[in-house]
Design a protein around this motif. Sequence first.
Motif, mmCIF file in Angstrom:
data_model
loop_
_atom_site.group_PDB
_atom_site.id
_atom_site.type_symbol
_atom_site.label_atom_id
_atom_site.label_comp_id
_atom_site.label_asym_id
_atom_site.label_seq_id
_atom_site.Cartn_x
_atom_site.Cartn_y
_atom_site.Cartn_z
ATOM 1 N N SER A 160 -1.260 9.492 -4.578
ATOM 2 C CA SER A 160 -1.275 8.788 -3.297
ATOM 3 C C SER A 160 -1.427 7.288 -3.515
ATOM 4 O O SER A 160 -0.846 6.480 -2.801
ATOM 5 N N ASP A 161 -2.197 6.943 -4.516
ATOM 6 C CA ASP A 161 -2.401 5.533 -4.840
ATOM 7 C C ASP A 161 -1.315 5.106 -5.821
ATOM 8 O O ASP A 161 -1.562 4.833 -6.993
ATOM 9 N N ARG A 409 4.362 19.320 2.754
ATOM 10 C CA ARG A 409 3.152 18.655 3.251
ATOM 11 C C ARG A 409 2.466 17.819 2.173
ATOM 12 O O ARG A 409 1.495 17.135 2.422
ATOM 13 N N ILE A 410 3.005 17.939 0.935
ATOM 14 C CA ILE A 410 2.368 17.238 -0.185
ATOM 15 C C ILE A 410 3.171 16.023 -0.640
ATOM 16 O O ILE A 410 2.639 14.954 -0.821
ATOM 17 N N THR A 414 1.338 12.523 1.143
ATOM 18 C CA THR A 414 0.713 13.716 1.733
ATOM 19 C C THR A 414 0.597 13.523 3.253
ATOM 20 O O THR A 414 0.684 12.406 3.743
ATOM 21 N N ASN A 415 0.399 14.606 3.942
ATOM 22 C CA ASN A 415 0.315 14.481 5.403
ATOM 23 C C ASN A 415 -0.916 13.689 5.839
ATOM 24 O O ASN A 415 -0.888 13.046 6.896
ATOM 25 N N GLU A 416 -1.961 13.698 5.015
ATOM 26 C CA GLU A 416 -3.125 12.858 5.347
ATOM 27 C C GLU A 416 -2.726 11.380 5.248
ATOM 28 O O GLU A 416 -3.016 10.588 6.149
ATOM 29 N N ILE A 417 -2.068 11.035 4.161
ATOM 30 C CA ILE A 417 -1.653 9.634 3.970
ATOM 31 C C ILE A 417 -0.700 9.221 5.092
ATOM 32 O O ILE A 417 -0.826 8.142 5.667
ATOM 33 N N GLN A 496 -11.871 7.819 8.880
ATOM 34 C CA GLN A 496 -10.636 8.592 8.723
ATOM 35 C C GLN A 496 -10.532 9.757 9.686
ATOM 36 O O GLN A 496 -9.434 10.107 10.107
ATOM 37 N N MET A 500 -7.298 10.451 11.920
ATOM 38 C CA MET A 500 -6.568 11.726 11.946
ATOM 39 C C MET A 500 -6.385 12.199 13.388
ATOM 40 O O MET A 500 -5.307 12.649 13.771
ATOM 41 N N GLN B 300 -8.659 8.383 -6.321
ATOM 42 C CA GLN B 300 -7.501 7.604 -5.918
ATOM 43 C C GLN B 300 -8.057 6.399 -5.185
ATOM 44 O O GLN B 300 -9.117 6.489 -4.563
ATOM 45 N N PHE B 301 -7.365 5.289 -5.256
ATOM 46 C CA PHE B 301 -7.857 4.054 -4.636
ATOM 47 C C PHE B 301 -9.290 3.778 -5.116
ATOM 48 O O PHE B 301 -10.168 3.443 -4.337
ATOM 49 N N PHE B 308 -13.504 10.427 1.006
ATOM 50 C CA PHE B 308 -12.640 10.106 2.153
ATOM 51 C C PHE B 308 -12.938 11.044 3.321
ATOM 52 O O PHE B 308 -13.035 12.261 3.140
ATOM 53 N N GLY B 309 -13.031 10.482 4.490
ATOM 54 C CA GLY B 309 -13.331 11.281 5.680
ATOM 55 C C GLY B 309 -12.372 12.446 5.881
ATOM 56 O O GLY B 309 -12.776 13.540 6.292
ATOM 57 N N ALA B 310 -11.095 12.217 5.577
ATOM 58 C CA ALA B 310 -10.102 13.281 5.779
ATOM 59 C C ALA B 310 -10.419 14.484 4.901
ATOM 60 O O ALA B 310 -10.224 15.637 5.306
ATOM 61 N N LYS B 314 -12.154 18.467 5.808
ATOM 62 C CA LYS B 314 -11.622 19.752 5.326
ATOM 63 C C LYS B 314 -12.735 20.581 4.678
ATOM 64 O O LYS B 314 -12.885 21.774 4.953
ATOM 65 N N GLN B 385 -4.157 21.605 -0.421
ATOM 66 C CA GLN B 385 -3.947 20.235 0.054
ATOM 67 C C GLN B 385 -4.904 19.260 -0.640
ATOM 68 O O GLN B 385 -4.513 18.143 -0.982
ATOM 69 N N GLY B 388 -3.669 18.236 -3.853
ATOM 70 C CA GLY B 388 -2.411 17.479 -3.843
ATOM 71 C C GLY B 388 -1.355 18.224 -4.650
ATOM 72 O O GLY B 388 -1.271 19.452 -4.596
ATOM 73 N N GLY B 389 -0.551 17.475 -5.403
ATOM 74 C CA GLY B 389 0.498 18.096 -6.200
ATOM 75 C C GLY B 389 -0.041 19.201 -7.103
ATOM 76 O O GLY B 389 0.597 20.245 -7.278
#
Lengths: 604, 604
Positions: A160-161, A409-410, A414-417, A496, A500, B300-301, B308-310, B314, B385, B388-389
């Motif tokens: 993502s980064d 979705r990845i 990603t759908n979060e990003i 976040q 969302m 990440q970041f 991260f809140g997202a 989850k 999710q 990620g990948g």
Amino acid sequence: MSTETTNKEILRGGQFLVKETKCEDIFTPEDFSEEQVMMKEAVKEFTEREIIAHRDRFEAKDYALTEEVMKKAGELGFLGVAVPEEYGGMGMGFVSTMITCEYISSGNGSLSTAFGAHTGIGTMPITLYGTEEQKQKYVPKLATGEWMGAYCLTEPGAGSDANSGKTTAELSADGKSYKINGQKMWISNAGFCNVMIVFARIENDKNITSFIVEYDAENPNGITLGEEEHKLGIRASSTRQVFYNDTIVPAENMLSTRGGGFKIAVNALNVGRIKLAAACLDSQRRVLTTALQYATERKQFKTPIADFGAIKAKLAEMATNTYAGESASYRAAKNIEDRIEMRLAAGNSHQDAELKGVEEYAIECSILKVTVSEDVQACADEGIQIFGGMGFSEETPMEAAWRDARIARIYEGTNEINRMLAVGMLVKKAMKGHVDLLGPATEVGNELMGIPSFDTPDYSELFAEEKEMIAKIKKVFLMVAGAAIQKFGPDLEEHQQLLMAAANILNEIYMAESTLLRAEKNAKRFGEDAQEGQIAMAKLYLYNAVEIVAKNGKEGIISFAEGDEQRMLLMGLKRFTKYANYPNVIALRDLIAEKMKAENKYCF
Amino acid sequence: MSTETTNKEILRGGQFLVKETKCEDIFTPEDFSEEQVMMKEAVKEFTEREIIAHRDRFEAKDYALTEEVMKKAGELGFLGVAVPEEYGGMGMGFVSTMITCEYISSGNGSLSTAFGAHTGIGTMPITLYGTEEQKQKYVPKLATGEWMGAYCLTEPGAGSDANSGKTTAELSADGKSYKINGQKMWISNAGFCNVMIVFARIENDKNITSFIVEYDAENPNGITLGEEEHKLGIRASSTRQVFYNDTIVPAENMLSTRGGGFKIAVNALNVGRIKLAAACLDSQRRVLTTALQYATERKQFKTPIADFGAIKAKLAEMATNTYAGESASYRAAKNIEDRIEMRLAAGNSHQDAELKGVEEYAIECSILKVTVSEDVQACADEGIQIFGGMGFSEETPMEAAWRDARIARIYEGTNEINRMLAVGMLVKKAMKGHVDLLGPATEVGNELMGIPSFDTPDYSELFAEEKEMIAKIKKVFLMVAGAAIQKFGPDLEEHQQLLMAAANILNEIYMAESTLLRAEKNAKRFGEDAQEGQIAMAKLYLYNAVEIVAKNGKEGIISFAEGDEQRMLLMGLKRFTKYANYPNVIALRDLIAEKMKAENKYCF
Ligand SMILES: Cc1cc2nc3c(=O)[nH]c(=O)nc-3n(C[C@H](O)[C@H](O)[C@H](O)COP(=O)(O)OP(=O)(O)OC[C@H]3O[C@@H](n4cnc5c(N)ncnc54)[C@H](O)[C@@H]3O)c2cc1C
Ligand SMILES: Cc1cc2nc3c(=O)[nH]c(=O)nc-3n(C[C@H](O)[C@H](O)[C@H](O)COP(=O)(O)OP(=O)(O)OC[C@H]3O[C@@H](n4cnc5c(N)ncnc54)[C@H](O)[C@@H]3O)c2cc1C
């Protein structure tokens, strides 16, 4: 923008939130030109023959088949639809690009990924950012499928980064070449590509730089590939790690400028996102039609299961989401196409026009990516359920559809990003003055303070109340996001969960409005009777959307506001999510299902 | 029931809807006895060593491994936990059975299915319905794993409609044996079983009859097996078709009576359902802990993604649903155990006591099956999710968890069938007078007509408002279902969309109440401070539950009621789903996630 010549109003990206759109002003799949319909038919025929017919081989990880079908697609020109004619492509508009992507992607997730990686993120960076020489050298080969493309951004530590990659590019003493070192992972098409778009960092640059790197297995130039990854889905899509060990790239193969790679990555992904939405649509239709046909044949309790309310509800929801996805995807696609043409008419270069055209609608691209990727997953999930035990078997196509859908979705963010991006970009646009959110938000604020009108409006015209509901859920977004921004200012970014929730509201507004406008446009030209099913879907989609808006709005309000402010906002939320006349949603679902049963397919 | 000696009040099945339960009266995982904890530890250790360690082999369809591990489980007594000592089992209570099932199932879906098929539907029909001779002959072998069991009900044309099978059983002229002919499909453990519970029809009987059929591959007696099915998940679970071609079964191998097979099938499934819920729970915990640990390590970041809140949202939702599943599963399990004991104390035979004990809570069994099977799916989905990948790769355990979870919504009665069953059984109980719904429904009706109280109650005590909310959502069910029954009478059965909505409400009531009672009980004995996380989960679960109740209630009301009735019902719905003080759900999720991060695992 002053040179605009059509009398159609084209909203800027994100403006849908604060402006009303007339149904005449949106493009729908029913507006496909003759050329577009021909394209669609040609691709469909190809997909049946070359992809669907070989389903088993794809599932058995026949990577060579993926490559072979890609080559055939190239021979027929399908890889070059979006490529200007001077570089060996068909030079068709954005809508045709979407159509091709949609119909070639539906047969199999592996081919869909290979197609997307090649034509989207593999080729577009060169067409959009390449020099004339770079375009002459690479694009014709990519457009015809003589060469295959891959896009090498992700690294073990940089997903993502994306801008944090550790791959380096070092300029040679003579300034003639770069030496690339590093490791990329999850690279689609790696197993058979000839050209890689590689992102690497020069010295301590803040941003990465992009290079066109040729790959020839016979003469690997320091490039080695990892083994094929074993994946949940898209089994015949080649996905490998790529290692660069002193790989030498001519200096003239840098794309755009030093440090310009991150921008390329972002823009390539914008196009990728809306095309990914398209790539899911025909899959949804296939899954739905297959499930419907099974349900009309399968009997339990002496009854075709398609006659059971529980199954009808599933079929109707699957159809409605599909219809919504189509509506929003082609609305946005045509906006992009129109804006490109406007830019061209205003004298922009083709490259510039394309770039800006897509960039303008980056918010819509993110909305579509998120929503449609989640819809196709839900659709396949219900597909399995309708098949019962048979849905769990590899003998029927449901389980592969479900597995293949999971990747959407990845990747491409990603759908979060993407959720955070959509809201973030909107706020940025507002701050830049491209979309006026403050004015409308203030109006909503005033409305909240005022006394609500108790007049009963005239709802006799088709969708009169529904349009009012759309206007109202836009107010919900403005109200909730406005209050949150007031409270948190730039710190909102760190909240976040709120972002969302805001994104969920934004998604539904765009999807529901697009669906309604399409059904309205069609009802006006084809008659309400003929469009009974579409009208029902637009109503059902909207009802569901309003529920999602209410849920997410409430969650935000009760979490960031207290006391009187909370009470006022909740009151506003209630006012803005209340129908004067609720639709009978159960009857709507029954009607939608019956329409499809009558034609034994998704027929909208 | 008059012989009840404990002073604990045990509700009848379904009564939770109309009675209040005191937190002291429910059993929770924190109440496990020393013996139960030992059982749990022993099984966990087995699972780590014999199942988790061989994950790759299961995924590679190593059916022999499944058989081997089942044999080992048998040697350790795990297959006979529920079996009375006189038949070679451990004779432990229902709670211990659930614990064993829960912890042995979490390592791998294939083993879970094999275990469930063998101990549940494969063995239980004999322990519950067998004659003394049948039990003596078969149960000890099954309890120790010397023989393996399978359950052969489903046919190509008879899935949900299990009583419609075409397999026949024909009595021989001398009355000494039956000849079975027919085809069964989807038979778990078929590949290595020695005993099959086979359902077949005698002449034109309305109901099917059940037989114990031995299977010996060396001497197949007309039995042939299809190839292994290739499935989406539970890859190393043997699933085959079974064909009977003049298979001869001694007449004394009929189970129960002629035509009694359908009842056996139904009752075996009741037990199977609650055990299926248990089988999902530890999987949820494993997925959650694995995802959490990944999220705290993956940056990440420059930030662990768990910050991260997202992602926190989850993790918190995954934990909350897991906690709810545990709460409701052990509440129901202990109710079953207590009722069995009450029956035994009252002089019932062991068989009878067990049968009636489970049957009593058939509604709760269906609720649990549906809810927990959907939660485990959602949990694995978020697990992917969060990775990620990497979640899409077979290298990490997320994708297999997701695939394996998918079957739980299909077998042991699809979730559609179970939703309808739960509501249907409740209505039947009401008509039989076992649960008084009419009285409470009338009261709710009167309350609707009356003027709501505007007093502000005292909510200072823990969960005071939450308990009121539970009482209110029960009223929603009574109000909506009551109105629907009034409108449709017995035709309600045909309004499946309404039944689904009603079931969704019912599920949430049971789950939310169980969660709240557990957290309350624990807060009282361990202190509110120590139970901060649990209290937060109970509040979060309830908030989500109320939203689901509101959504489903509304959908029903606007679809079957019009005009004034609709307005009145909607007003009631609003009243019954409104909090005086809304919880800050975002803060709740953050708190729950932080608790887990501090311990780096699901820690509740
Ligand atoms: C089959 C497949 C094909 C692919 N093809 C390609 C390709 O051709 N070329 C290429 O370059 N890449 C490709 N990818 C990589 C893909 O783009 C990445 O997997 C994706 O961007 C996610 O990155 P990640 O896997 O590192 O997950 P991470 O970035 O580690 O994300 C893990 C989780 O954290 C969340 N997260 C991350 N950052 C934040 C944040 N700031 N706030 C909140 N949540 C956050 C994510 O949403 C996700 O839930 C492919 C991946 C797969 C699986
Ligand atoms: C891996 C696996 C293992 C299995 N193991 C066993 C086993 O060991 N022994 C055994 O006997 N069986 C077993 N089964 C069979 C399983 O119990 C059935 O698949 C299940 O009962 C559903 O039946 P079906 O597949 O025929 O689906 P169907 O009954 O055809 O259902 C198809 C769809 O219609 C819906 N539907 C059906 N009837 C109605 C209705 N009246 N109203 C509304 N909707 C309805 C269902 O909910 C479903 O969505 C197994 C199945 C699988 C996949």
